[in-house]
Scaffold this active site. Structure first.
Site, mmCIF file in Angstrom:
data_model
loop_
_atom_site.group_PDB
_atom_site.id
_atom_site.type_symbol
_atom_site.label_atom_id
_atom_site.label_comp_id
_atom_site.label_asym_id
_atom_site.label_seq_id
_atom_site.Cartn_x
_atom_site.Cartn_y
_atom_site.Cartn_z
ATOM 1 N N GLU A 50 38.771 -10.290 -15.976
ATOM 2 C CA GLU A 50 40.135 -9.920 -16.359
ATOM 3 C C GLU A 50 40.465 -8.516 -15.856
ATOM 4 O O GLU A 50 39.583 -7.771 -15.417
ATOM 5 C CB GLU A 50 40.291 -9.983 -17.875
ATOM 6 N N LYS A 185 36.296 -8.863 -30.854
ATOM 7 C CA LYS A 185 36.481 -7.457 -31.213
ATOM 8 C C LYS A 185 36.412 -7.287 -32.733
ATOM 9 O O LYS A 185 37.064 -8.016 -33.484
ATOM 10 C CB LYS A 185 37.819 -6.948 -30.676
#
Length: 317
Positions: A50, A185
């Site tokens: 990404e 996360k």
């Protein structure tokens, strides 16, 4: 005569909707680097990367250095890196050194681009840094089977009030690509994220661990749905997923190396404070994650950013 005419129309329709032709038309809309194109044509391993982590994840020139290091690790392991971004409205699969430099130097002026934003960025000839969902879309379009990232998005804390759930999860549920990351996360609601991934029929496994990792730290307190113990085992799962024509993705969560893992209580304390500040400042939507990550990094004196960068050691799986 009528039967012949109907047959002709059906044949024309089938030709128009030919998967091969449709795929070729889609691929003509993107720019594939010569190295990536050659690797895909010859059946060599290609790893998608990404670009949001470059533009929004860390400051320049640290972001450029990290991007180059990640690509280097991919090459050292015998694969071809394909960093994905949209530049001047053109989706690029694999970036040159000049394109990486440009993306890194532009930083946060580049639009953070999730799957929903792709058409707009292309139509307006803008610059877009792809999130997990957008990267999955383009990787799938050109036939890349493996995608590596630091940490995926998920269900946000207090999502029962905000309905803030990352499109990364739904993209994983409909894209048959294996994502390798350091987990979810830790600023997110990890238990709810794992439940949502199950709903999306995404196979989730922790690498050499019974506990699901939390990006900055190797432990989250959540039991991993499954466990894999070797690259070969991962490869067999990917192969079976492809052969069975399952349309859902795979998530392999690789814990950050223990020596680089941030202290869980330090990260959690900073996260709680950052969440409070986000609510007070009415930071919502796709602005929330960058805000939280930046504040957690400030509150931990740079510990979380260091852990974030080192989480890319997951590439050495």
């Amino acid at each position: 005569m009528a039967s012949s005419s109907a047959h002709s129309r059906i044949s024309n329709l089938q030709n128009h909707l030919s998967p091969l032709e449709a795929n070729n038309k889609l691929r003509s809309l993107v720019k594939i680097s010569p190295q990536v194109s050659e690797a895909l044509s010859n059946g060599r391993a290609v790893v998608a990367l990404e670009s949001t982590i470059i533009s929004h994840g860390m400051p320049y020139p640290q972001n450029l250095q990290t991007a180059k290091e990640v690509e280097s690790i991919v090459r050292e392991n015998g694969a071809v890196p394909a960093t994905i971004a949209i530049l001047n409205g053109v989706p690029c699969i694999g970036l040159s050194e000049e394109e990486l430099e440009r993306l890194a130097s532009l930083g946060k002026s580049v639009q953070k681009t999730a799957g929903r934003d792709i058409a707009h960025v292309v139509a307006t000839r803008g610059n877009g840094a792809t999130t997990v969902s957008a990267t999955l879309f383009f990787a799938s379009m050109v036939g890349i089977q493996v995608f590596v990232t630091g940490g995926i998005g998920g269900v946000h804390r207090h999502a029962n009030h905000t309905m803030d759930i990352s499109s990364d999860l739904t993209a994983l549920g409909r894209t048959p690509i294996a994502v390798i990351s350091a987990g979810v996360k830790s600023i997110l609601d990890i238990p709810k994220t794992l439940e949502y991934l199950e709903t999306q029929e995404v196979y989730v496994a922790a690498y050499k661990s019974d506990e699901f990792p939390a990006f900055f730290t190797e432990k989250s307190g959540c039991k991993a749905p499954s466990r894999v113990n070797s690259p070969e085992e991962c490869a067999r799962v990917i192969d079976a997923n492809i052969k069975l024509n399952r349309q859902a993705g795979i998530l392999f969560a690789v814990p950050i190396p223990k020596q680089h893992s941030a202290a869980g209580n330090l990260i959690e304390s900073a996260t709680q404070r950052a969440l409070t500040e986000a609510r007070e400042k009415n930071v919502t939507g796709n602005a929330e994650t960058p805000f939280l990550l930046a504040r957690v990094n400030e509150l931990t004196g740079g510990t979380s950013l260091a852990a974030s960068i080192l989480s890319l050691e997951t590439l050495r799986l």
